[in-house]
Design a protein around this motif. Structure first.
Motif, PDB file in Angstrom:
ATOM      1  N   TYR A   1       0.837  -1.207   0.000  1.00 20.14           N
ATOM      2  CA  TYR A   1       0.000   0.000   0.000  1.00 20.14           C
ATOM      3  C   TYR A   1       0.875   1.261   0.000  1.00 20.14           C
ATOM      4  O   TYR A   1       0.667   2.196  -0.787  1.00 20.14           O
ATOM      5  CB  TYR A   1      -0.895   0.037   1.243  1.00 20.14           C
ATOM      6  CG  TYR A   1      -2.125  -0.819   1.231  1.00 20.14           C
ATOM      7  CD1 TYR A   1      -2.282  -1.896   0.355  1.00 20.14           C
ATOM      8  CD2 TYR A   1      -3.153  -0.576   2.129  1.00 20.14           C
ATOM      9  CE1 TYR A   1      -3.415  -2.682   0.370  1.00 20.14           C
ATOM     10  CE2 TYR A   1      -4.304  -1.356   2.153  1.00 20.14           C
ATOM     11  CZ  TYR A   1      -4.426  -2.404   1.281  1.00 20.14           C
ATOM     12  OH  TYR A   1      -5.554  -3.191   1.304  1.00 20.14           O
TER      13      TYR A   1
ATOM     14  N   THR B   1      -6.633   5.581  -9.302  1.00 18.17           N
ATOM     15  CA  THR B   1      -7.083   4.434 -10.101  1.00 18.17           C
ATOM     16  C   THR B   1      -6.029   3.333 -10.090  1.00 18.17           C
ATOM     17  O   THR B   1      -6.343   2.143  -9.924  1.00 18.17           O
ATOM     18  CB  THR B   1      -7.378   4.860 -11.552  1.00 18.17           C
ATOM     19  OG1 THR B   1      -8.377   5.880 -11.556  1.00 18.17           O
ATOM     20  CG2 THR B   1      -7.882   3.678 -12.370  1.00 18.17           C
TER      21      THR B   1
ATOM     22  N   ALA C   1      -5.899   1.858  -6.612  1.00 19.86           N
ATOM     23  CA  ALA C   1      -7.069   1.000  -6.406  1.00 19.86           C
ATOM     24  C   ALA C   1      -6.845  -0.386  -6.997  1.00 19.86           C
ATOM     25  O   ALA C   1      -7.173  -1.412  -6.378  1.00 19.86           O
ATOM     26  CB  ALA C   1      -8.308   1.645  -7.017  1.00 19.86           C
TER      27      ALA C   1
ATOM     28  N   MET D   1      -4.280  -2.219  -4.808  1.00 20.79           N
ATOM     29  CA  MET D   1      -4.898  -2.635  -3.554  1.00 20.79           C
ATOM     30  C   MET D   1      -5.842  -3.818  -3.771  1.00 20.79           C
ATOM     31  O   MET D   1      -5.837  -4.778  -2.991  1.00 20.79           O
ATOM     32  CB  MET D   1      -5.657  -1.464  -2.927  1.00 20.79           C
ATOM     33  CG  MET D   1      -4.773  -0.402  -2.312  1.00 20.79           C
ATOM     34  SD  MET D   1      -5.698   1.048  -1.733  1.00 20.79           S
ATOM     35  CE  MET D   1      -6.800   0.297  -0.540  1.00 20.79           C
ATOM     36  N   PHE D   2      -6.641  -3.748  -4.822  1.00 18.06           N
ATOM     37  CA  PHE D   2      -7.604  -4.822  -5.102  1.00 18.06           C
ATOM     38  C   PHE D   2      -6.885  -6.156  -5.307  1.00 18.06           C
ATOM     39  O   PHE D   2      -7.263  -7.180  -4.723  1.00 18.06           O
ATOM     40  CB  PHE D   2      -8.423  -4.475  -6.340  1.00 18.06           C
ATOM     41  CG  PHE D   2      -9.398  -5.548  -6.732  1.00 18.06           C
ATOM     42  CD1 PHE D   2     -10.623  -5.664  -6.088  1.00 18.06           C
ATOM     43  CD2 PHE D   2      -9.092  -6.451  -7.741  1.00 18.06           C
ATOM     44  CE1 PHE D   2     -11.521  -6.675  -6.429  1.00 18.06           C
ATOM     45  CE2 PHE D   2      -9.978  -7.459  -8.099  1.00 18.06           C
ATOM     46  CZ  PHE D   2     -11.200  -7.566  -7.445  1.00 18.06           C
TER      47      PHE D   2
ATOM     48  N   ASN E   1      -5.221  -7.302  -1.987  1.00 12.80           N
ATOM     49  CA  ASN E   1      -6.233  -7.813  -1.058  1.00 12.80           C
ATOM     50  C   ASN E   1      -6.726  -9.190  -1.487  1.00 12.80           C
ATOM     51  O   ASN E   1      -6.946 -10.073  -0.653  1.00 12.80           O
ATOM     52  CB  ASN E   1      -7.426  -6.855  -0.990  1.00 12.80           C
ATOM     53  CG  ASN E   1      -7.066  -5.504  -0.406  1.00 12.80           C
ATOM     54  OD1 ASN E   1      -6.046  -5.362   0.267  1.00 12.80           O
ATOM     55  ND2 ASN E   1      -7.881  -4.504  -0.667  1.00 12.80           N
TER      56      ASN E   1
ATOM     57  N   GLN F   1     -11.259  -5.805   1.056  1.00 13.71           N
ATOM     58  CA  GLN F   1     -11.589  -5.077  -0.170  1.00 13.71           C
ATOM     59  C   GLN F   1     -12.334  -3.777   0.131  1.00 13.71           C
ATOM     60  O   GLN F   1     -12.318  -2.846  -0.673  1.00 13.71           O
ATOM     61  CB  GLN F   1     -12.418  -5.949  -1.118  1.00 13.71           C
ATOM     62  CG  GLN F   1     -11.676  -7.147  -1.703  1.00 13.71           C
ATOM     63  CD  GLN F   1     -10.507  -6.779  -2.608  1.00 13.71           C
ATOM     64  OE1 GLN F   1     -10.130  -5.616  -2.737  1.00 13.71           O
ATOM     65  NE2 GLN F   1      -9.924  -7.785  -3.261  1.00 13.71           N
TER      66      GLN F   1
ATOM     67  N   SER G   1     -11.378  -1.667   2.020  1.00 13.97           N
ATOM     68  CA  SER G   1     -10.372  -0.620   2.173  1.00 13.97           C
ATOM     69  C   SER G   1     -10.339   0.305   0.961  1.00 13.97           C
ATOM     70  O   SER G   1      -9.876   1.443   1.051  1.00 13.97           O
ATOM     71  CB  SER G   1      -8.987  -1.238   2.388  1.00 13.97           C
ATOM     72  OG  SER G   1      -8.593  -1.990   1.252  1.00 13.97           O
ATOM     73  N   LEU G   2     -10.847  -0.166  -0.161  1.00  9.00           N
ATOM     74  CA  LEU G   2     -10.908   0.667  -1.370  1.00  9.00           C
ATOM     75  C   LEU G   2     -11.803   1.888  -1.173  1.00  9.00           C
ATOM     76  O   LEU G   2     -11.649   2.901  -1.860  1.00  9.00           O
ATOM     77  CB  LEU G   2     -11.408  -0.160  -2.554  1.00  9.00           C
ATOM     78  CG  LEU G   2     -10.463  -1.273  -3.044  1.00  9.00           C
ATOM     79  CD1 LEU G   2     -11.172  -2.191  -4.020  1.00  9.00           C
ATOM     80  CD2 LEU G   2      -9.217  -0.691  -3.677  1.00  9.00           C
TER      81      LEU G   2
ATOM     82  N   LEU H   1     -10.377   5.432  -0.721  1.00  5.06           N
ATOM     83  CA  LEU H   1      -9.959   6.260  -1.851  1.00  5.06           C
ATOM     84  C   LEU H   1     -10.960   7.376  -2.146  1.00  5.06           C
ATOM     85  O   LEU H   1     -10.618   8.353  -2.817  1.00  5.06           O
ATOM     86  CB  LEU H   1      -9.759   5.389  -3.091  1.00  5.06           C
ATOM     87  CG  LEU H   1      -8.704   4.274  -2.936  1.00  5.06           C
ATOM     88  CD1 LEU H   1      -8.613   3.452  -4.215  1.00  5.06           C
ATOM     89  CD2 LEU H   1      -7.345   4.846  -2.560  1.00  5.06           C
TER      90      LEU H   1
END
Length: 216
Positions: free
Chosen positions: A138, A155, A158, A161-162, A165, A174, A176-177, A180
């Motif tokens: 992250y 973007t 994201a 992260m996706f 995760n 997920q 956590s998105l 943003l």
């Protein structure tokens, strides 16, 4: 939305998350809300790194509060001293050191930069810091995209992260998105800032954990 508001959002959602984890572990609502906190803290860490006048003091402050927070963290979550999991300040500290090394090797090879990132992720995992290698990913995602325009930057983050995760955590992560969304509203301003306020945000972490440990 300035950095002060982001800090308040991160702090509030973190406390809600910890309350749920400690006192109502069966209620996922608290944990879902808490997913917003860490990505915001990672973002603020990177912003702080690029704007601080003294990165050595910044890193020392993180390390000091990592040490201060460990006993409250252990007693709040594990009921006593526990070496199997370390608090989030250690993750942020390792991430900061990684960014310092990456800046020093800015003109170095891609292999050198890769080794720095992998080493940071490895250390965080071996020490079992909160979020471990996921946290380092992250942080470095925000670091490497720092100079990219906001919408494109978030973007990319994201997507990182996706995937992270999906590979390394549960489906709950997920959410956590959602962090943003407030980050999209960031206006690159600090808001109210002074030493007392700055230290208060640091101290809030061990203090709320100490309170939860006592209540527990």
């Amino acid at each position: 939305m300035n950095s002060l508001i982001l800090k308040l959002i991160a702090l509030t959602t973190m406390i809600i998350d910890h309350y749920g984890a400690i006192f109502q572990p069966g209620n996922l609502t608290f944990r879902l809300i808490g997913r917003l906190a860490f990505p915001i803290y990672c973002f603020l860490l990177v912003e702080g790194f690029f704007h601080t006048k003294d990165v050595k003091k910044y890193s020392l402050r993180l390390f000091l509060f990592a040490l201060i927070s460990e006993l409250p963290f252990d007693y709040a979550f594990f009921g006593g001293i526990y070496w199997g999991h370390q608090n989030i300040f250690f993750t942020l500290f390792i991430g900061l050191i990684a960014m310092i090394l990456l800046e020093k090797s800015k003109d170095g090879s891609y292999i050198t930069k890769l080794l720095v990132g992998l080493s940071a992720a490895f250390i965080a995992t071996v020490l079992s810091t909160d979020y471990a290698y996921i946290g380092i990913i992250y942080i470095l995602a925000f670091y490497y995209t720092h100079w990219i325009p906001s919408l494109k930057r978030l973007t990319i983050v994201a997507a990182i992260m996706f995937l992270t995760n999906m590979i390394g955590s549960s489906g709950l992560q997920q959410y956590s998105l959602l962090a943003l969304i407030p980050l999209m509203m960031y206006n690159n301003k600090q808001g109210l800032k002074n030493k007392i306020l700055q230290l208060s945000f640091y101290a809030a972490y061990p203090l709320h954990l100490l309170l939860f440990a006592i209540l527990k």
